[in-house]
Motif scaffolding. Structure first.
Motif, PDB file in Angstrom:
ATOM      1  N   ALA A  89      40.261  38.617  57.413  1.00  0.00           N
ATOM      2  CA  ALA A  89      41.182  37.431  56.822  1.00  0.00           C
ATOM      3  C   ALA A  89      40.114  37.074  55.887  1.00  0.00           C
ATOM      4  CB  ALA A  89      41.247  36.571  58.106  1.00  0.00           C
ATOM      5  N   GLY A  90      38.937  36.888  55.928  1.00  0.00           N
ATOM      6  CA  GLY A  90      37.990  36.382  55.026  1.00  0.00           C
ATOM      7  C   GLY A  90      37.829  37.188  53.638  1.00  0.00           C
ATOM      8  N   HIS A  91      38.168  38.423  53.830  1.00  0.00           N
ATOM      9  CA  HIS A  91      38.279  39.160  52.713  1.00  0.00           C
ATOM     10  C   HIS A  91      39.430  39.115  52.002  1.00  0.00           C
ATOM     11  CE1 HIS A  91      34.524  41.683  52.839  1.00  0.00           C
ATOM     12  NE2 HIS A  91      34.828  42.042  54.330  1.00  0.00           N
ATOM     13  N   ASP A  92      40.637  38.828  52.756  1.00  0.00           N
ATOM     14  CA  ASP A  92      41.867  38.559  52.166  1.00  0.00           C
ATOM     15  C   ASP A  92      41.860  37.090  51.188  1.00  0.00           C
ATOM     16  OD1 ASP A  92      44.565  39.039  51.631  1.00  0.00           O
ATOM     17  OD2 ASP A  92      45.153  37.546  52.905  1.00  0.00           O
ATOM     18  N   GLN A  93      41.042  36.201  52.097  1.00  0.00           N
ATOM     19  CA  GLN A  93      40.939  34.829  51.206  1.00  0.00           C
ATOM     20  C   GLN A  93      40.287  34.790  49.908  1.00  0.00           C
ATOM     21  OE1 GLN A  93      38.924  32.526  54.477  1.00  0.00           O
ATOM     22  NE2 GLN A  93      41.088  31.797  55.072  1.00  0.00           N
ATOM     23  N   ALA A  94      39.255  35.750  50.126  1.00  0.00           N
ATOM     24  CA  ALA A  94      38.430  36.009  48.772  1.00  0.00           C
ATOM     25  C   ALA A  94      39.105  36.596  47.716  1.00  0.00           C
ATOM     26  CB  ALA A  94      37.102  36.934  49.080  1.00  0.00           C
ATOM     27  N   LYS A  95      40.274  37.434  48.041  1.00  0.00           N
ATOM     28  CA  LYS A  95      40.948  38.116  47.056  1.00  0.00           C
ATOM     29  C   LYS A  95      41.814  36.915  46.407  1.00  0.00           C
ATOM     30  CE  LYS A  95      40.866  42.890  48.797  1.00  0.00           C
ATOM     31  NZ  LYS A  95      41.625  43.935  49.690  1.00  0.00           N
ATOM     32  N   ARG A  96      42.406  36.124  47.213  1.00  0.00           N
ATOM     33  CA  ARG A  96      43.336  34.935  46.965  1.00  0.00           C
ATOM     34  C   ARG A  96      42.576  33.924  46.056  1.00  0.00           C
ATOM     35  NH1 ARG A  96      48.334  35.263  49.528  1.00  0.00           N
ATOM     36  NH2 ARG A  96      48.436  36.717  51.168  1.00  0.00           N
ATOM     37  N   LEU A  97      41.550  33.843  45.956  1.00  0.00           N
ATOM     38  CA  LEU A  97      40.645  32.762  45.244  1.00  0.00           C
ATOM     39  C   LEU A  97      40.356  33.205  44.023  1.00  0.00           C
ATOM     40  CD1 LEU A  97      38.625  30.436  45.776  1.00  0.00           C
ATOM     41  CD2 LEU A  97      36.890  32.118  46.064  1.00  0.00           C
ATOM     42  N   VAL A  98      40.527  34.531  43.741  1.00  0.00           N
ATOM     43  CA  VAL A  98      40.316  35.050  42.361  1.00  0.00           C
ATOM     44  C   VAL A  98      41.374  34.177  41.258  1.00  0.00           C
ATOM     45  CG1 VAL A  98      40.658  36.859  40.761  1.00  0.00           C
ATOM     46  CG2 VAL A  98      39.585  37.233  43.048  1.00  0.00           C
ATOM     47  N   PRO A  99      42.629  34.308  41.415  1.00  0.00           N
ATOM     48  CA  PRO A  99      43.572  33.829  40.663  1.00  0.00           C
ATOM     49  C   PRO A  99      43.297  32.055  40.198  1.00  0.00           C
ATOM     50  CG  PRO A  99      44.755  34.343  42.318  1.00  0.00           C
ATOM     51  CD  PRO A  99      43.557  34.716  42.515  1.00  0.00           C
TER      52      PRO A  99
END
Length: 325
Positions: A185-195
């Motif tokens: 879930a943390g890796h997914d959050q990190a990806k969503r942080l990009v935009p």
């Protein structure tokens, strides 16, 4: 006299079925006059702000810059948040609510190639834009933008605080805590942080030297080609050794006056947020920052402080929070 700057503004939690949209008011000064960009949509024969619906799983800031690009051919970076528009849409007796989140924005690149939905754009003065806008509700964003300009608080840069994303629990980790990784879930959050970081034009990324913090901002750094600047002063261990070093790191970022993100841990955030609270003359904003210092941020949450000026002249003029999906 201008109104007080908005307090903490998190993009709204909306009811199921609500149409979610985002847009921006691109602005510039020409011979000292504030100008804004309007778009004309032939389908509706109206003049309005560039905006559009969020895609599935898309962030509000990411949608705003994407829609501006798609409709105007211009790349932009977001500035201070502006009033939301809330109204009903539909036909044939069936309607549903729509929420549009707006920001001030500056053009940073682009060729100006128009999308199919837009056949004309126009840079207009505030008075000209007020007359040309088709919808009365669109004038609220224009008023807020003009107030910021009159107050000298429209030209800002973002100082972003990020709490690291979700991690493998301490009880399940047997190694050095500084090396404890993100979970799925943390890796997914990190990806969503990009935009989100992209939308605000972050150009400098400082992070705790703990793995969980570096991994939170690594996808953004990799995409943009930026180097992660590890700082032990932003780690929990460094904070335990000398709490003042974390605040000094934030002070350096303020002195530099460049769009920056600092990724750190829950125990450090109260000190950093209280330091930001000292940098605003708006009592509502100061109180909101202090409340955030007490309550803290969620894992993977972003707080964007919009700063006018730098160093001793720096003033926080607006703050918004973006919670992880």
């Amino acid at each position: 006299m201008s109104r007080a700057a908005p307090a903490l503004r998190t993009p709204p939690e909306v009811r199921p079925g609500t149409v979610r949209a985002a847009g921006a008011l691109l602005w510039r000064t020409h011979h000292g006059d504030l100008q804004v960009l309007l778009v004309h949509r032939p389908k509706y024969d109206d003049w309005s702000w560039p905006k559009g619906k969020l895609d599935e799983g898309e962030t509000w800031p990411g949608a705003a810059v994407r829609e501006v690009l798609e409709e105007t051919g211009l790349h932009c970076e977001l500035g201070v948040p502006l009033p939301q528009a809330v109204y009903d849409v539909g036909a044939g007796g069936t309607t549903r609510p729509k929420v549009v989140q707006y920001w001030a924005a500056r053009q940073v690149a682009g060729d100006g190639e128009l999308a199919n939905e837009v056949d004309e754009v126009a840079w207009l003065t505030v008075d000209e834009a007020r007359e040309r806008l088709h919808y009365r509700r669109d004038r609220e964003q224009l008023k807020a933008l003009a107030r910021s300009h009159r107050a000298g608080r429209i030209d800002t840069w973002p100082l972003v605080l990020v709490r690291h994303a979700r991690t493998v629990p301490r009880r399940r980790w047997r190694g050095d805590d500084a090396q404890r990784p993100l979970d799925d879930a943390g890796h997914d959050q990190a990806k969503r942080l990009v935009p989100v970081l992209q939308a605000f034009g972050v150009r400098r990324v400082l992070t705790s030297d703990a793995e969980r913090c570096a991994a939170t901002v690594a996808p953004f750094a990799q995409l943009t080609g930026q180097r992660l600047l590890g700082r032990h002063s932003l780690s929990e261990e460094g904070f335990d050794d000398d709490p003042s070093r974390a605040v000094r790191q934030l002070d350096k970022a303020v002195a530099r006056g460049e769009a920056a993100a600092l990724c750190t841990h829950r125990p450090l955030l109260p000190a950093l947020l209280r330091d930001l609270a000292k940098r605003t003359d708006d009592p509502l904003l100061r109180a909101a920052l202090r409340d955030s210092a007490s309550a803290g941020l969620l894992k993977g949450e972003v707080l964007v402080a919009h700063v006018s000026g730098r160093g001793d002249l720096a003033q926080v003029v607006a703050v918004e929070r973006h919670t992880p999906c």
